[in-house]
Design a protein around this motif. Structure first.
Motif, PDB file in Angstrom:
ATOM      1  N   LEU A  55      12.191 -25.313 -92.236  1.00  0.00           N
ATOM      2  CA  LEU A  55      11.411 -24.712 -93.313  1.00  0.00           C
ATOM      3  C   LEU A  55      10.201 -25.581 -93.644  1.00  0.00           C
ATOM      4  N   LEU A  56      10.445 -26.870 -93.846  1.00  0.00           N
ATOM      5  CA  LEU A  56       9.368 -27.752 -94.275  1.00  0.00           C
ATOM      6  C   LEU A  56       8.327 -27.939 -93.167  1.00  0.00           C
ATOM      7  N   ILE A  57       8.811 -28.087 -91.956  1.00  0.00           N
ATOM      8  CA  ILE A  57       7.871 -28.302 -90.844  1.00  0.00           C
ATOM      9  C   ILE A  57       7.016 -27.063 -90.642  1.00  0.00           C
ATOM     10  N   SER A  58       7.642 -25.889 -90.798  1.00  0.00           N
ATOM     11  CA  SER A  58       6.882 -24.658 -90.628  1.00  0.00           C
ATOM     12  C   SER A  58       5.858 -24.487 -91.754  1.00  0.00           C
ATOM     13  N   LEU A  59       6.209 -24.879 -92.969  1.00  0.00           N
ATOM     14  CA  LEU A  59       5.253 -24.802 -94.076  1.00  0.00           C
ATOM     15  C   LEU A  59       4.084 -25.767 -93.871  1.00  0.00           C
ATOM     16  N   LEU A  60       4.382 -26.928 -93.299  1.00  0.00           N
ATOM     17  CA  LEU A  60       3.348 -27.963 -93.154  1.00  0.00           C
ATOM     18  C   LEU A  60       2.667 -27.913 -91.789  1.00  0.00           C
ATOM     19  N   ARG A  61       2.964 -26.867 -90.995  1.00  0.00           N
ATOM     20  CA  ARG A  61       2.524 -26.913 -89.591  1.00  0.00           C
ATOM     21  C   ARG A  61       1.004 -26.944 -89.457  1.00  0.00           C
ATOM     22  N   ASN A  62       0.276 -26.400 -90.441  1.00  0.00           N
ATOM     23  CA  ASN A  62      -1.183 -26.437 -90.341  1.00  0.00           C
ATOM     24  C   ASN A  62      -1.790 -27.696 -90.953  1.00  0.00           C
ATOM     25  N   VAL A  63      -0.970 -28.458 -91.661  1.00  0.00           N
ATOM     26  CA  VAL A  63      -1.465 -29.682 -92.302  1.00  0.00           C
ATOM     27  C   VAL A  63      -1.249 -30.899 -91.405  1.00  0.00           C
ATOM     28  N   GLU A 117       9.950 -28.871 -82.767  1.00  0.00           N
ATOM     29  CA  GLU A 117       8.825 -28.874 -81.832  1.00  0.00           C
ATOM     30  C   GLU A 117       8.639 -27.503 -81.167  1.00  0.00           C
ATOM     31  N   ALA A 118       9.751 -26.904 -80.742  1.00  0.00           N
ATOM     32  CA  ALA A 118       9.631 -25.678 -79.958  1.00  0.00           C
ATOM     33  C   ALA A 118       9.460 -24.442 -80.819  1.00  0.00           C
ATOM     34  N   PHE A 119       9.955 -24.471 -82.048  1.00  0.00           N
ATOM     35  CA  PHE A 119       9.903 -23.232 -82.825  1.00  0.00           C
ATOM     36  C   PHE A 119       9.157 -23.366 -84.147  1.00  0.00           C
ATOM     37  N   ALA A 120       9.635 -24.276 -85.020  1.00  0.00           N
ATOM     38  CA  ALA A 120       9.103 -24.301 -86.388  1.00  0.00           C
ATOM     39  C   ALA A 120       7.618 -24.637 -86.422  1.00  0.00           C
ATOM     40  N   SER A 121       7.150 -25.433 -85.446  1.00  0.00           N
ATOM     41  CA  SER A 121       5.739 -25.828 -85.484  1.00  0.00           C
ATOM     42  C   SER A 121       4.818 -24.687 -85.049  1.00  0.00           C
ATOM     43  N   LYS A 122       5.402 -23.571 -84.566  1.00  0.00           N
ATOM     44  CA  LYS A 122       4.564 -22.466 -84.090  1.00  0.00           C
ATOM     45  C   LYS A 122       4.800 -21.175 -84.856  1.00  0.00           C
ATOM     46  N   ASN A 123       5.812 -21.152 -85.732  1.00  0.00           N
ATOM     47  CA  ASN A 123       6.151 -19.906 -86.408  1.00  0.00           C
ATOM     48  C   ASN A 123       6.182 -20.068 -87.924  1.00  0.00           C
ATOM     49  N   GLY A 124       6.176 -18.941 -88.619  1.00  0.00           N
ATOM     50  CA  GLY A 124       6.179 -18.947 -90.079  1.00  0.00           C
ATOM     51  C   GLY A 124       7.514 -19.398 -90.648  1.00  0.00           C
ATOM     52  N   PRO A 125       7.523 -19.687 -91.962  1.00  0.00           N
ATOM     53  CA  PRO A 125       8.724 -20.228 -92.598  1.00  0.00           C
ATOM     54  C   PRO A 125       9.944 -19.307 -92.523  1.00  0.00           C
ATOM     55  N   VAL A 126       9.745 -17.988 -92.683  1.00  0.00           N
ATOM     56  CA  VAL A 126      10.917 -17.099 -92.704  1.00  0.00           C
ATOM     57  C   VAL A 126      11.606 -17.099 -91.348  1.00  0.00           C
ATOM     58  N   LEU A 127      10.800 -16.929 -90.293  1.00  0.00           N
ATOM     59  CA  LEU A 127      11.371 -16.928 -88.945  1.00  0.00           C
ATOM     60  C   LEU A 127      12.003 -18.278 -88.631  1.00  0.00           C
ATOM     61  N   SER A 128      11.372 -19.364 -89.107  1.00  0.00           N
ATOM     62  CA  SER A 128      11.898 -20.692 -88.798  1.00  0.00           C
ATOM     63  C   SER A 128      13.244 -20.929 -89.459  1.00  0.00           C
ATOM     64  N   VAL A 129      13.380 -20.435 -90.701  1.00  0.00           N
ATOM     65  CA  VAL A 129      14.674 -20.589 -91.369  1.00  0.00           C
ATOM     66  C   VAL A 129      15.729 -19.777 -90.627  1.00  0.00           C
ATOM     67  N   ALA A 130      15.372 -18.557 -90.202  1.00  0.00           N
ATOM     68  CA  ALA A 130      16.318 -17.730 -89.443  1.00  0.00           C
ATOM     69  C   ALA A 130      16.725 -18.441 -88.166  1.00  0.00           C
ATOM     70  N   ASP A 131      15.749 -19.036 -87.490  1.00  0.00           N
ATOM     71  CA  ASP A 131      16.031 -19.761 -86.258  1.00  0.00           C
ATOM     72  C   ASP A 131      16.961 -20.943 -86.521  1.00  0.00           C
ATOM     73  N   GLY A 132      16.637 -21.719 -87.584  1.00  0.00           N
ATOM     74  CA  GLY A 132      17.460 -22.884 -87.907  1.00  0.00           C
ATOM     75  C   GLY A 132      18.873 -22.493 -88.279  1.00  0.00           C
ATOM     76  N   LEU A 133      18.992 -21.416 -89.064  1.00  0.00           N
ATOM     77  CA  LEU A 133      20.310 -20.971 -89.505  1.00  0.00           C
ATOM     78  C   LEU A 133      21.137 -20.488 -88.322  1.00  0.00           C
ATOM     79  N   GLY A 134      20.498 -19.702 -87.457  1.00  0.00           N
ATOM     80  CA  GLY A 134      21.203 -19.194 -86.279  1.00  0.00           C
ATOM     81  C   GLY A 134      21.659 -20.326 -85.379  1.00  0.00           C
TER      82      GLY A 134
END
Lengths: 202, 193
Positions: A55-63, A117-134
């Motif tokens: 979640l955090l990495i995806s939120l900060l991915r542009n920063v 690296e493979a997912f959260a840094s390229k996708n939005g927070p909602v998808l990243s949380v779903a990915d992490g949870l799964g």
């Protein structure tokens, strides 16, 4: 959107289930799966770290500047791991004693950094949380099932939580000591990988 | 240049923020963790050392600060009326610190029993120091004039075979307990009264 959300969530449960399909995160997989309880505890701790770091990495991915991204990921992951460690000490001390050194080692767990690296840094927070949870739930299920096989054969019991077994082999059962020792983890994991490949191929 | 500054700023802000967050959580969970260690590590050790305590050593625990040492002391009165204390010291074993709880009779200056508390020794090898009482029971009844080093270091303690480093860790903790006890005994006696 809803479809891809479901896809990202469910891929961690079978198609890319971490220890068996991605063959990542083997250190805790081999070390803590002496019992179902340990497997679940480790899995839940890893899931917590995965969800929040994703979640955090995806939120900060542009920063985050790309040249120091790995350092930033490690800081974020290490922070959540330390939080888990402190919370486990405060609330589930007995489990903390059993998992011990493997909790701080979640920091270098390939799954967590790999998903960052493979997912959260390229996708939005909602998808990243779903990915992490799964991924986390898939990891928990894998550890629990490997733990179940090893505990059943090596100790003759299945213990979900709190020390009282929910299932016990008859008195005539001779525990297969080898399974709860370290080499048993390799053999158990190998056999489960083999079975998953057979089932997956048909 | 701009890129470098942004890297420095992002990393600094991130680490400062996570440091602050962790400090907050640490101070929030500190008391609970201390209670958990007390409940799961120290309480069983004290019960094993003083099975016949006529008071509650855990509830009556106090902390002594003297000679630059801070020590948590568990006082008790044994069934024969003599006073005793237990406290914990740490030695270094094979996998990290090894905690040793030592019960000492204040009237005779003799060890009642010792028990290993927190440790991270190899299961089945170093962990025998805690699980198998054969090793720690040799401390029972020893006086404060004993040399607590293991026999290969010219001391009086039999090491566990195959677990020399753990045995050494325990003996170092015991020697430290002896030193602390000799230094702080007057203070302990004063506080108990």
């Amino acid at each position: 959107m809803a479809q891809s959300l479901a896809k990202e969530f469910t891929k961690g449960l079978w198609a890319e289930i971490p220890p068996f399909r991605l063959v990542l995160g083997l250190c805790p997989t081999l070390a803590v799966t002496k019992s179902v309880e340990n497997g679940i505890g480790m899995g839940v701790a890893t899931t917590f770290v995965l969800v929040f770091s994703n979640l955090l990495i995806s939120l900060l991915r542009n920063v985050i500047p790309s040249k120091v991204r790995i350092a930033c990921y490690v800081v974020i992951i290490a922070t959540f791991v330390t939080i888990v460690e402190l919370l486990m000490q405060a609330y589930t001390y007995e489990l903390f004693l059993k998992l011990g050194i493997f909790i701080p080692l979640i920091v270098v767990n390939c799954i967590v950094l790999g998903r960052a690296e493979a997912f959260a840094s390229k996708n939005g927070p909602v998808l990243s949380v779903a990915d992490g949870l799964g991924m986390g739930i898939g990891f928990t299920l894998s550890l629990a099932s490997l733990g179940a096989v090893r505990e059943l054969l090596g100790n003759g019991t299945i213990t979900i939580w709190g020390g009282t077994p929910i299932f016990e082999m008859g008195a005539n059962f001779l525990p297969f000591q080898f399974m709860i020792e370290a080499p048993g983890a390799f053999v158990g994991l190998g056999l489960m990988l083999c079975m998953m490949n057979i089932v997956g191929k048909k | 240049m701009r890129e470098m500054i942004s890297m420095i700023v992002v990393l600094t802000v991130l680490t400062a923020f996570s440091g602050g967050l962790l400090a907050a959580i640490e101070s929030g969970t500190k008391d609970r963790i201390e209670n958990q260690v007390l409940k799961f590590q120290k309480a069983p050790a004290i019960q094993a050392i003083f099975p016949e305590a006529t008071n509650d050593p855990l509830a009556e625990r106090f902390t002594i600060k003297a000679e630059g040492i801070e020590l948590q002391v568990f006082p008790t009165i044994l069934s024969d009326g003599s006073k005793a204390v237990a406290f914990e010291t740490k030695g270094t074993g094979f996998g990290g610190p090894v905690g040793l709880m030592m019960g000492i009779n204040l009237d005779t200056d003799k060890i009642i029993e010792v028990r290993v508390t927190t440790h991270s020794e190899t299961p089945g090898i170093g962990s025998r120091a805690k699980d198998n009482l054969e090793f720690v029971s040799q401390f029972s009844g020893l006086g404060m004039d004993t040399n607590f080093a293991i026999k290969s270091d010219n001391g009086d303690i039999d090491a566990m075979s195959g677990a020399t480093v753990t045995s050494k860790g325990v003996s170092v903790a015991a020697a430290q307990a002896k030193e602390i006890y000799q230094k702080l005994k007057p203070e302990i006696v004063k506080q108990i009264k």
